[in-house]
Design a protein around this motif. Structure first.
Motif, mmCIF file in Angstrom:
data_model
loop_
_atom_site.group_PDB
_atom_site.id
_atom_site.type_symbol
_atom_site.label_atom_id
_atom_site.label_comp_id
_atom_site.label_asym_id
_atom_site.label_seq_id
_atom_site.Cartn_x
_atom_site.Cartn_y
_atom_site.Cartn_z
ATOM 1 N N UNK A 1 4.975 -12.549 1.055
ATOM 2 C CA UNK A 1 3.573 -12.911 1.295
ATOM 3 C C UNK A 1 3.220 -12.727 2.770
ATOM 4 N N UNK A 2 4.108 -13.192 3.657
ATOM 5 C CA UNK A 2 3.860 -13.017 5.087
ATOM 6 C C UNK A 2 3.815 -11.527 5.462
ATOM 7 N N UNK A 3 4.729 -10.756 4.887
ATOM 8 C CA UNK A 3 4.787 -9.327 5.193
ATOM 9 C C UNK A 3 3.482 -8.646 4.792
ATOM 10 N N UNK A 4 3.022 -8.906 3.569
ATOM 11 C CA UNK A 4 1.789 -8.275 3.104
ATOM 12 C C UNK A 4 0.585 -8.743 3.907
ATOM 13 N N UNK A 5 0.557 -10.033 4.250
ATOM 14 C CA UNK A 5 -0.556 -10.552 5.052
ATOM 15 C C UNK A 5 -0.557 -9.926 6.445
ATOM 16 N N UNK A 6 0.634 -9.727 7.010
ATOM 17 C CA UNK A 6 0.722 -9.122 8.342
ATOM 18 C C UNK A 6 0.232 -7.678 8.314
ATOM 19 N N UNK A 7 0.619 -6.936 7.275
ATOM 20 C CA UNK A 7 0.176 -5.542 7.158
ATOM 21 C C UNK A 7 -1.335 -5.474 6.976
ATOM 22 N N UNK A 8 -1.871 -6.340 6.119
ATOM 23 C CA UNK A 8 -3.325 -6.374 5.930
ATOM 24 C C UNK A 8 -4.024 -6.759 7.236
ATOM 25 N N UNK A 9 -3.476 -7.748 7.935
ATOM 26 C CA UNK A 9 -4.059 -8.183 9.202
ATOM 27 C C UNK A 9 -4.084 -7.026 10.199
ATOM 28 N N UNK A 10 -2.995 -6.294 10.230
ATOM 29 C CA UNK A 10 -2.889 -5.153 11.154
ATOM 30 C C UNK A 10 -3.997 -4.139 10.898
ATOM 31 N N UNK A 11 -4.179 -3.759 9.641
ATOM 32 C CA UNK A 11 -5.170 -2.735 9.339
ATOM 33 C C UNK A 11 -6.598 -3.256 9.444
ATOM 34 N N UNK A 12 -6.773 -4.546 9.213
ATOM 35 C CA UNK A 12 -8.118 -5.112 9.299
ATOM 36 C C UNK A 12 -8.557 -5.406 10.731
ATOM 37 N N UNK A 13 -7.595 -5.504 11.656
ATOM 38 C CA UNK A 13 -7.940 -5.908 13.024
ATOM 39 C C UNK A 13 -7.611 -4.871 14.092
ATOM 40 N N UNK A 14 -6.852 -3.861 13.766
ATOM 41 C CA UNK A 14 -6.503 -2.887 14.803
ATOM 42 C C UNK A 14 -7.744 -2.119 15.250
ATOM 43 N N UNK A 15 -7.754 -1.776 16.517
ATOM 44 C CA UNK A 15 -8.896 -1.079 17.108
ATOM 45 C C UNK A 15 -8.577 0.370 17.451
ATOM 46 N N UNK A 16 -7.290 0.689 17.556
ATOM 47 C CA UNK A 16 -6.876 2.058 17.865
ATOM 48 C C UNK A 16 -5.649 2.408 17.033
ATOM 49 N N UNK A 17 -5.293 3.666 17.021
ATOM 50 C CA UNK A 17 -4.101 4.117 16.311
ATOM 51 C C UNK A 17 -2.822 3.751 17.052
ATOM 52 N N UNK A 18 -2.959 3.230 18.279
ATOM 53 C CA UNK A 18 -1.789 2.843 19.070
ATOM 54 C C UNK A 18 -1.456 1.364 18.960
ATOM 55 N N UNK A 19 -2.300 0.596 18.271
ATOM 56 C CA UNK A 19 -2.090 -0.851 18.198
ATOM 57 C C UNK A 19 -0.751 -1.197 17.557
ATOM 58 N N UNK A 20 -0.124 -2.271 18.059
ATOM 59 C CA UNK A 20 1.082 -2.834 17.459
ATOM 60 C C UNK A 20 0.778 -4.261 17.027
ATOM 61 N N UNK A 21 1.729 -4.881 16.343
ATOM 62 C CA UNK A 21 1.565 -6.269 15.900
ATOM 63 C C UNK A 21 2.888 -7.005 16.047
ATOM 64 N N UNK A 22 2.807 -8.257 16.482
ATOM 65 C CA UNK A 22 3.981 -9.117 16.613
ATOM 66 C C UNK A 22 3.643 -10.482 16.006
ATOM 67 N N UNK A 23 4.541 -11.020 15.190
ATOM 68 C CA UNK A 23 4.313 -12.354 14.628
ATOM 69 C C UNK A 23 4.638 -13.411 15.680
ATOM 70 N N UNK A 24 3.843 -14.481 15.674
ATOM 71 C CA UNK A 24 3.978 -15.531 16.681
ATOM 72 C C UNK A 24 3.757 -16.905 16.070
#
Length: 250
Positions: free
Chosen positions: A132-155
């Motif tokens: 669930x966390x993995x899928x939510x993180x992937x969705x969050x990434x695509x819904x919030x990224x602003x460029x093709x270079x964006x990364x994501x880190x869980x905190x």
């Protein structure tokens, strides 16, 4: 919902971008011996992360990088791919985990298997991170990224009092680590990476940019979900929390 239908939804939402999940698991562990395969709530610790990745709606491949034949065999039986054994020079205590990541990417390129768009790193020491966390993180990434270079880190969130943390600079003088630390009302929210989920475009990692850049998104998890096992005390706390969560869902 059938996996093929979930996959179709993924292709429509994210243009068919393929995701490689990387799980790094050294055979040697200094703090807690054989940490990655210690029995955790009935099965080797690493299997909780492999299982979560395989249950994800979006992950295309789960690759385990290890220098241990035993960990490799356990991972293969669980359904993960172990296409190589990590050279010992990338499995020493002093070697940063990113060196193992870069070794993996080099291997994929050399063996014509670099057909992924995104790279997701999951540490086996975060057993309370679920699919669930993995899928939510992937969705969050695509819904919030602003460029093709964006990364994501869980905190996880830090107590506002952490704004008062100070460090010694030179000649014995101390100063605030965080700008405006002496005035908590002026401080922005502060976070601590929890080691559970990292996402980056493959291109950025090939260029050795790492996961922490000036375009890194934060995926927030709570304190319990963020337990990262380094010591026997962490291990016991994680098991207690896991069993408590399990009991509350029965």
């Amino acid at each position: 919902e059938p996996r093929w239908r979930r996959r179709k939804t993924w292709e429509l939402m994210h243009s068919g971008k393929k995701i490689l999940t990387f799980i790094g698991a050294r055979g040697k562990s200094k703090g807690l011996k054989n940490k990655n395969i210690l029995p955790f709530c009935g099965k080797p610790l690493i299997l909780w992360t492999i299982g979560a990745a395989l249950k994800s709606k979006y992950v295309d491949s789960v690759l385990v990088s290890t220098d241990s034949p035993e960990i490799a065999e356990i991972s293969k039986q669980a359904g993960a791919s172990v296409p190589f054994l990590r050279p010992s020079k990338y499995a020493e205590d002093h070697v940063p985990q990113m060196e193992a990541v870069y070794h993996c990417l080099d291997w994929l390129r050399e063996n014509n298997q670099m057909d992924y768009h995104l790279f997701m790193l999951l540490q086996p020491t975060s057993p309370l991170r679920t699919s669930r966390h993995i899928d939510q993180a992937i969705d969050f990434y695509f819904n919030h990224r602003k460029t093709d270079e964006d990364t994501l880190v869980s905190v996880k969130s830090l107590n506002p009092k952490m704004a008062w943390v100070m460090e010694e600079e030179r000649e014995g003088y101390i100063t605030f680590c965080i700008k405006n630390g002496e005035n908590r009302q002026l401080c922005l929210p502060t976070y601590l990476p929890n080691g559970a989920i990292y996402i980056s475009p493959i291109k950025g990692l090939v260029e050795r940019m790492g996961f922490y850049t000036n375009k890194t998104l934060r995926f927030l998890m709570n304190e319990t979900e963020s337990i990262d096992i380094d010591t026997i005390e962490d291990f016991k706390q994680a098991e207690t929390s896991f069993l408590e969560i399990l009991k509350n869902h029965i």
